[in-house]
Motif scaffolding. Sequence first.
Motif, PDB file in Angstrom:
ATOM      1  N   ARG A   1       0.840  -1.200   0.000  1.00 22.23           N
ATOM      2  CA  ARG A   1       0.000   0.000   0.000  1.00 22.23           C
ATOM      3  C   ARG A   1       0.869   1.242   0.000  1.00 22.23           C
ATOM      4  NH1 ARG A   1      -5.124  -0.337   4.237  1.00 22.23           N
ATOM      5  NH2 ARG A   1      -6.526  -1.466   2.827  1.00 22.23           N
ATOM      6  N   ASP A   2       0.350   2.286  -0.616  1.00 20.83           N
ATOM      7  CA  ASP A   2       0.967   3.595  -0.494  1.00 20.83           C
ATOM      8  C   ASP A   2      -0.160   4.619  -0.423  1.00 20.83           C
ATOM      9  OD1 ASP A   2       2.951   5.446  -0.206  1.00 20.83           O
ATOM     10  OD2 ASP A   2       3.612   5.423  -2.287  1.00 20.83           O
ATOM     11  N   PHE A   3       0.200   5.834  -0.089  1.00 19.28           N
ATOM     12  CA  PHE A   3      -0.804   6.849   0.196  1.00 19.28           C
ATOM     13  C   PHE A   3      -0.428   8.164  -0.488  1.00 19.28           C
ATOM     14  CE2 PHE A   3      -0.095   3.976   3.713  1.00 19.28           C
ATOM     15  CZ  PHE A   3      -1.360   3.469   3.973  1.00 19.28           C
ATOM     16  N   LEU A   4      -1.449   8.925  -0.831  1.00 16.75           N
ATOM     17  CA  LEU A   4      -1.220  10.302  -1.267  1.00 16.75           C
ATOM     18  C   LEU A   4      -2.216  11.185  -0.535  1.00 16.75           C
ATOM     19  CD1 LEU A   4      -3.511  11.304  -3.657  1.00 16.75           C
ATOM     20  CD2 LEU A   4      -2.263   9.558  -4.911  1.00 16.75           C
TER      21      LEU A   4
ATOM     22  N   ILE B   1      -3.680   3.779  -2.243  1.00 13.02           N
ATOM     23  CA  ILE B   1      -3.464   2.955  -3.432  1.00 13.02           C
ATOM     24  C   ILE B   1      -3.079   1.575  -2.916  1.00 13.02           C
ATOM     25  CG2 ILE B   1      -2.138   2.576  -5.532  1.00 13.02           C
ATOM     26  CD1 ILE B   1      -3.833   5.017  -5.794  1.00 13.02           C
ATOM     27  N   ASP B   2      -3.954   0.629  -3.101  1.00 12.01           N
ATOM     28  CA  ASP B   2      -3.790  -0.715  -2.546  1.00 12.01           C
ATOM     29  C   ASP B   2      -3.539  -1.705  -3.677  1.00 12.01           C
ATOM     30  OD1 ASP B   2      -4.516  -2.441   0.116  1.00 12.01           O
ATOM     31  OD2 ASP B   2      -5.189  -3.497  -1.679  1.00 12.01           O
ATOM     32  N   CYS B   3      -2.472  -2.476  -3.550  1.00 11.24           N
ATOM     33  CA  CYS B   3      -2.082  -3.430  -4.598  1.00 11.24           C
ATOM     34  C   CYS B   3      -1.928  -4.820  -4.010  1.00 11.24           C
ATOM     35  CB  CYS B   3      -0.771  -2.980  -5.245  1.00 11.24           C
ATOM     36  SG  CYS B   3      -0.060  -4.167  -6.406  1.00 11.24           S
ATOM     37  N   VAL B   4      -2.648  -5.772  -4.565  1.00  8.82           N
ATOM     38  CA  VAL B   4      -2.466  -7.182  -4.216  1.00  8.82           C
ATOM     39  C   VAL B   4      -1.934  -7.878  -5.465  1.00  8.82           C
ATOM     40  CG1 VAL B   4      -3.539  -9.318  -3.452  1.00  8.82           C
ATOM     41  CG2 VAL B   4      -4.311  -7.127  -2.503  1.00  8.82           C
TER      42      VAL B   4
ATOM     43  N   THR C   1       2.003   6.944  -7.553  1.00 10.32           N
ATOM     44  CA  THR C   1       1.813   6.107  -6.369  1.00 10.32           C
ATOM     45  C   THR C   1       1.533   4.666  -6.763  1.00 10.32           C
ATOM     46  OG1 THR C   1       0.846   8.090  -5.362  1.00 10.32           O
ATOM     47  CG2 THR C   1       0.679   6.059  -4.125  1.00 10.32           C
ATOM     48  N   VAL C   2       0.821   4.464  -7.870  1.00 10.57           N
ATOM     49  CA  VAL C   2       0.651   3.105  -8.403  1.00 10.57           C
ATOM     50  C   VAL C   2       2.010   2.484  -8.691  1.00 10.57           C
ATOM     51  CG1 VAL C   2      -0.100   1.808 -10.453  1.00 10.57           C
ATOM     52  CG2 VAL C   2      -1.672   3.396  -9.342  1.00 10.57           C
ATOM     53  N   SER C   3       2.888   3.250  -9.305  1.00 11.90           N
ATOM     54  CA  SER C   3       4.223   2.750  -9.609  1.00 11.90           C
ATOM     55  C   SER C   3       4.968   2.372  -8.337  1.00 11.90           C
ATOM     56  CB  SER C   3       5.007   3.799 -10.398  1.00 11.90           C
ATOM     57  OG  SER C   3       6.239   3.297 -10.840  1.00 11.90           O
ATOM     58  N   ASN C   4       4.781   3.149  -7.261  1.00 12.46           N
ATOM     59  CA  ASN C   4       5.434   2.835  -5.987  1.00 12.46           C
ATOM     60  C   ASN C   4       5.018   1.471  -5.454  1.00 12.46           C
ATOM     61  OD1 ASN C   4       6.638   5.365  -6.012  1.00 12.46           O
ATOM     62  ND2 ASN C   4       5.241   6.266  -4.534  1.00 12.46           N
TER      63      ASN C   4
ATOM     64  N   PHE D   1      -0.843  -5.380   7.895  1.00 13.32           N
ATOM     65  CA  PHE D   1      -1.134  -6.692   7.314  1.00 13.32           C
ATOM     66  C   PHE D   1       0.159  -7.409   6.939  1.00 13.32           C
ATOM     67  CE2 PHE D   1      -1.872  -3.343   4.093  1.00 13.32           C
ATOM     68  CZ  PHE D   1      -0.803  -3.589   3.240  1.00 13.32           C
ATOM     69  N   HIS D   2       0.053  -8.712   6.754  1.00 13.04           N
ATOM     70  CA  HIS D   2       1.182  -9.492   6.256  1.00 13.04           C
ATOM     71  C   HIS D   2       1.360  -9.166   4.776  1.00 13.04           C
ATOM     72  CE1 HIS D   2       1.583 -11.847   9.905  1.00 13.04           C
ATOM     73  NE2 HIS D   2       0.276 -12.000   9.902  1.00 13.04           N
ATOM     74  N   ASP D   3       2.546  -8.740   4.422  1.00 14.03           N
ATOM     75  CA  ASP D   3       2.757  -8.292   3.046  1.00 14.03           C
ATOM     76  C   ASP D   3       3.197  -9.405   2.115  1.00 14.03           C
ATOM     77  OD1 ASP D   3       5.235  -8.626   4.186  1.00 14.03           O
ATOM     78  OD2 ASP D   3       6.096  -6.776   3.418  1.00 14.03           O
ATOM     79  N   LEU D   4       3.589 -10.557   2.652  1.00 14.76           N
ATOM     80  CA  LEU D   4       4.156 -11.612   1.811  1.00 14.76           C
ATOM     81  C   LEU D   4       3.639 -12.968   2.258  1.00 14.76           C
ATOM     82  CD1 LEU D   4       6.285 -12.217  -0.453  1.00 14.76           C
ATOM     83  CD2 LEU D   4       7.938 -12.548   1.387  1.00 14.76           C
ATOM     84  N   GLU D   5       2.945 -13.651   1.363  1.00 18.56           N
ATOM     85  CA  GLU D   5       2.472 -15.006   1.638  1.00 18.56           C
ATOM     86  C   GLU D   5       2.887 -15.885   0.457  1.00 18.56           C
ATOM     87  OE1 GLU D   5      -1.516 -17.391   3.171  1.00 18.56           O
ATOM     88  OE2 GLU D   5      -1.605 -15.241   2.759  1.00 18.56           O
ATOM     89  N   LEU D   6       4.045 -16.501   0.584  1.00 18.78           N
ATOM     90  CA  LEU D   6       4.587 -17.305  -0.503  1.00 18.78           C
ATOM     91  C   LEU D   6       3.940 -18.683  -0.544  1.00 18.78           C
ATOM     92  CD1 LEU D   6       8.404 -16.487  -0.316  1.00 18.78           C
ATOM     93  CD2 LEU D   6       6.667 -15.459  -1.786  1.00 18.78           C
ATOM     94  N   ASP D   7       3.840 -19.211  -1.741  1.00 21.10           N
ATOM     95  CA  ASP D   7       3.384 -20.586  -1.950  1.00 21.10           C
ATOM     96  C   ASP D   7       4.588 -21.489  -1.684  1.00 21.10           C
ATOM     97  OD1 ASP D   7       2.487 -23.019  -2.790  1.00 21.10           O
ATOM     98  OD2 ASP D   7       2.119 -22.430  -4.865  1.00 21.10           O
TER      99      ASP D   7
END
Length: 727
Positions: free
Chosen positions: A251-254, A266-269, A353-356, A706-712
Amino acid sequence: MTVAIDVAPVSPDGASTDQVIRQVVRSRLVAITDQMRLALQSVSGSPTVTEASDFFTGIYLPDGAFVTMGHQVTFEAPPVGSLIRHLLSNGTKLKDGDRIIGNDPFIGALHQNDVQMCAPLIVDGELLGWAGVMAHETDIGGMDFASWSPKATEVWQEGLRIPAVKLVDGGELREDVLEMILTASRLPDQVGLDIRAFIATLNVAAERLTDLSHRYGKSTVLSVMHTMVDDAEALVRARLRELPDGVVHTRDFLEHDGKQNLLFVIDCVLTKRGDSLHFDFSGSSPQANGFVNSSRAGLAGGVAGAVIPTLGFGIPWNEGLLRPVEISAPDGLVCTAVPPAPVGSATVEAVWTVSNVVSAALNRLLLASPKYAHRAQAVSSGTMATFNLSGRDRHGKVFGLHLMDPLAGGFGAFADHDGQNAAGPINAPCPSIADVEVNEQKTPLFYHYRRLAPGTGGAGRRRGGLGAEVGITVSVPQAEALVMTHGAEVPNSVGLGGGLPGAMVSQRFRAAGEQPRDLGPKPGSFPITPADLFEVTWQGGGGIGDPLDRDPADVLDDIRYGLVTEVEARESYGVVLAGDGGSVDATATAAARRERRAARLGVEPVAVMDPVAVTDAVPSDAVRLGDRLLLVKDAATGRFQVRTPEGVVLSSGSTKWREGAHRFALTLPPSVGTALHSDLAVTGWACPSTGALLAVDVHLSGHEPFHDLELDLASFERTGTTAGDHR
């Protein structure tokens, strides 16, 4: 000759299979793209083009997929393709010599200032492809100079929107259309010269591609174009298969939409499976009432702006890099705004911010890949603080300036070296800014200083690059400044693996005889005279790793070179200088670092492993998720664990290591900034035994990180991934 563009393009049947010829054609296509750049910069009179390279040139397939691009602004790769696809969907009939102009953000541009043109490349009556060009124009009309208006509530207030119009019809310039466009601008001479530069650029592409086709055959040229895109796709898909599968959440913010100091998310999954990437932005904020939004074209540009440079190293840059990418988001978000939402500042707000967030997500995957972990990077230059200047020069003539100096933000740290100073954002691979003398010669701008800003790089084992700063005024009795940014209250250049963010933007104004005052993120327009001083410091790059792990000798060098102050060395790095100031007091430094780790935990920590020894202690079958986070398979249980080098287990059976880490409220040091937005909080995560910093989360106040990384984890089994030394 008129050609309907829905007619099938030239058939690749009969294309040469001679690999030498095909390589020659490939190289010539790349060279033509650079010749387009030279034509554009030779004719244009705009410093944005000639000095700062804020433009795009490229060659496209008949369907609008880009085959080549220059190394200018990666945001701008998809938009011209969107303009081409708009023409294709409308069934527009075109003929040789036609040149189409547009700038509508709801068709393909990033914002109205990004004027774009394309040309069908028709060779002997057959459509071979397209040429495209795009550049930022300083003013395209609207209620405020520079077409960026904090007051705007509707897109119609932000300047002329051109959907897709023939400016050149069969080789004949339509003077009436050109006059209509120029009449809307406060800088008609500058815009007019740029548009003629666009035409020259497209003419160069058309002439060179025709010559190339006549020499080697149209089928061969088209076949090579397709192959270039297919090859890039194959290479990037192979690279993706070397990265672990899983889900990354960033996530990032403006802040501030020009009217209210609201905070937008700006939330990215990112879901990575095999050789494909899926970016979901559904968790982002609804579209704003002000001008910080982007259209869906801007969202695509922001994703491309990070994907291309992050994953495209060593691979030709074209549409093939984006074929594995899928983007999903409903309409009506701050990054998928729909009319009549204003989008005038999209490029430096929502798109940036999307790019971030895309950069942050991809680099977490790189860090978890033994082969590419050394390339993992913190976020670079997380915003572009905008300064525009307008008025009348000493001759009474209207002038306008869009200052590109803010491209001199700091580069994010890499896992194996510090970030470069003033190296700019990743979306501008070859950033450049005008010499001070050039800006002062072309406009009545006067620099008091332009220099690196000490302490702006994010602290870490690897330090983020420093941002720059300027102090400027004018040399005419009065002018009008337009100032805006995000990141004055949000640390957008976030770190990685315990690294701190780079400094936030600081904008200050000192009127004659007054004390400097902080302007905040969106002061908008205000007068400026030679007795006034505007000062701005731009964001540095994020750091990587716990700052207390940085070699004290490196910190001492930073102090000697003026990159870090003695105060920052003590507060962020726990480094204490000896009495003479020329060496490190090793005993006091060890005590200071232990004290800071204890402050994180609230108790005395056990001894932390030296960062140099950490590398030697990493098992050969471990994967490093961070400087002090190791993914290993427990021999006794057969389960994957995330643990520290000292053996502290943080999670078992998943990569949600925060479950076992120590959480604490982290106060950012003064070097980062003190004006954190009231809706934000910062949480630090430390090893519960040693107090080593594992991660820094900037998140909404009152919301759990939140947990930012959940690897398979099964993907590690399938690929047989091992770590080795990739620190």
